[in-house]
Write a protein that holds these residues in place. Sequence first.
Motif, mmCIF file in Angstrom:
data_model
loop_
_atom_site.group_PDB
_atom_site.id
_atom_site.type_symbol
_atom_site.label_atom_id
_atom_site.label_comp_id
_atom_site.label_asym_id
_atom_site.label_seq_id
_atom_site.Cartn_x
_atom_site.Cartn_y
_atom_site.Cartn_z
ATOM 1 N N ASP A 306 0.840 -1.198 0.000
ATOM 2 C CA ASP A 306 0.000 0.000 0.000
ATOM 3 C C ASP A 306 0.874 1.246 0.000
ATOM 4 O OD1 ASP A 306 -2.168 1.723 0.223
ATOM 5 O OD2 ASP A 306 -2.297 1.499 2.402
ATOM 6 N N ASP A 310 1.277 4.182 -2.961
ATOM 7 C CA ASP A 310 1.052 5.611 -2.745
ATOM 8 C C ASP A 310 2.205 6.463 -3.263
ATOM 9 O OD1 ASP A 310 -1.322 4.984 -1.523
ATOM 10 O OD2 ASP A 310 -0.588 5.269 0.531
ATOM 11 N N TYR A 323 -1.510 -2.021 -5.408
ATOM 12 C CA TYR A 323 -2.709 -2.197 -4.579
ATOM 13 C C TYR A 323 -3.283 -3.609 -4.738
ATOM 14 C CZ TYR A 323 -2.516 2.906 -4.192
ATOM 15 O OH TYR A 323 -2.113 4.183 -3.943
ATOM 16 N N LYS A 338 -9.347 0.903 2.833
ATOM 17 C CA LYS A 338 -8.774 2.028 2.082
ATOM 18 C C LYS A 338 -8.074 1.545 0.820
ATOM 19 C CE LYS A 338 -8.116 5.195 5.978
ATOM 20 N NZ LYS A 338 -7.128 5.989 6.772
ATOM 21 N N LYS A 342 -8.791 2.517 -3.174
ATOM 22 C CA LYS A 342 -7.732 2.995 -4.078
ATOM 23 C C LYS A 342 -7.695 2.136 -5.342
ATOM 24 C CE LYS A 342 -4.727 4.510 -0.267
ATOM 25 N NZ LYS A 342 -3.442 4.257 0.432
#
Length: 657
Positions: A306, A310, A323, A338, A342
């Motif tokens: 994750d 990002d 992801y 979350k 995404k």
Amino acid sequence: MSRSKEVTSLRKSGRLDDAYALSLELIAAPDADEWDNAAHAWCLISLAKHHATDGNRQKLSEYLSLLKRVEVPAENGLLAEHRDKALALGQNDRRAALEARTLSKQGRHEEAARIFANLHADGRLQPDDRKSWGWELYRLVKAELLGTPDDEISPSAIQRVKRHLNTYLKLSIEGPDLLHSLMLDRALRLAKTDHLKMLPFLRLWNLEQFSDEDYAGQTGTDGKTYSSLAERVIQAAASEAVNSDRVEDHHFILPHVQAAMKRFPDNIWLKLYLAKLLRGLGRIDEARALAIEFARDKASEFWAWDLVGDLVEDDADLRLSCYAKALSCSQDDDFVGKVRLKLASLLKESHPAEARFEIERVLSHRARAGYQIPREAQTMSESAWFPAVSPKATDRNFYARLTDAAEALLFSHLPWTDASLGDVFTIEGRYGQKPRKRRRIYLRAKPFASELSLPDNHADIRGLAEGTPLMVQHEMSRIEPGRATIHRIRVRQDGTAMDVAPEQIGVIDHINHQKSLLHVIVARGADGTCPISLYPGEANIGEAVAVRLARHVGKTSTRTRIVAISPTEQLPAQDVCRTFREAAHVTENGLGFTLSDVFIPPHIVAAAKIEDGHLVEGIAIASFDKKRGKWGMKAIEARSTTPNHFDGVGDDNDEEC
């Protein structure tokens, strides 16, 4: 014992009046020396302290007056220091400070702390009093937290502890110092349960004041080694900072995290927080490089992928792959919501049905759990594309099709190695921990396959049968021999079961029925064990077998394991197992030896009634003589063919088993 020492002994035993009377005799004598005068001065100091606390002001004044007239040699610094402190007892505030110290010795810490607080309010607190007050505050804090689990500390106790900590910080006591470290440790305990913010506390405590002991690991009563105080404090503060929008928090803790990483290079959490701090400060390239390095160590954790996702903001396909890899590691909806959102935002163009499924899964889980609906999920569910498609379920197979780019980002520099999947074993928990199941995995290596292991619930091996051919990318540890990190695993379509361990021919040379193990030797210096249950049929010593071997290198030893075994018609090497037919020599203590130095154990000599000079035939297996430190051959069966000496039998008559 000298008379001055007698005075000291009486004084320390509490007989102040007797000690004082004797000291007067000593100093009145014509031959009084400096030791007699010092003993007398110490008596006056003790009497002054005593009457400063019992309220007898007349006696206090009398002894202080006498003490003023005592001359102390300049070289006796300790006596001079205590004389000055005793003379200060003529002042009200010094008598109050002495009373506070007396109360502390009696365990009445709250009363002692109150006296110091009053002295502070009146502007009469001395530097020594600040340290004494600090210790009283520590003892009060310790009493509030003693024996209470972190989650059971009452709100009123928390408020009292925070008030004591706040008072302590205002005393401006500097470190490095044991008291300073102890107060920080108690503050950390409150911070662990979100009852205190570590960052504001540390600004006042001053992170430059750690002692050497604060950086040392600690061993608990359970025998486990725990992180040092400095490591735990900086980690807690870094965690707070990454969850803060305050840039000044990032700037404050960043250099301390960087310094801590040099001291504690194996602390992966510091590395994670450092990457997030750099991201928060806009230093994206540095954060990305660190996150990739970090993810290599934690490739099976969803949050590692994750974070990398990002930080690859300029590559949408790579972000999607990261992801997807994160969700292939975990499906726990309490944590991955979350990441699902995404992924959905990136899937809506190429896989809208799967994107809708991810969003609906988040919405339904949040509704069931009673959590607030995330704004991103609500917005996407109200978009025009959302009702136009029907949801299509996703699973690990779906995510796996998207993960190549993410995995290549981290591991493209590593070669693929052939491997085979082994069995499941359990590591018993220590110090109250739960047992852990792990899975053996064998890598192609020379001269034997190399045995490693990984968690049994690893996503890439779930449901695979023992012996499944695999390919892996891995890195061997530079610190711990035999330990490795396995990064990527794929099924190898062209392989066969346990093919990374080549088949070798050996012989069973020992069976331990008590432990249900059999031992096989395949060459001098190459042998292994396995459970008897692994062998098909009935095992017998001297029987030729085909085995596949794997070697495990541990911290203190190396072990060879038989991963597959079966009977065979092939013969082992002659220096491993052979027949013999030779004359034998029998010693007085019943040991037998042939002309070619085959050793015949005494029990076989006795059972076969072998005598010196007999012609003997049988089967011998390679054996290591620990006393002589060399290999030889040992008979596992033998029989006497004639009682007469047989001349001329040599190696030409030897045969393989």
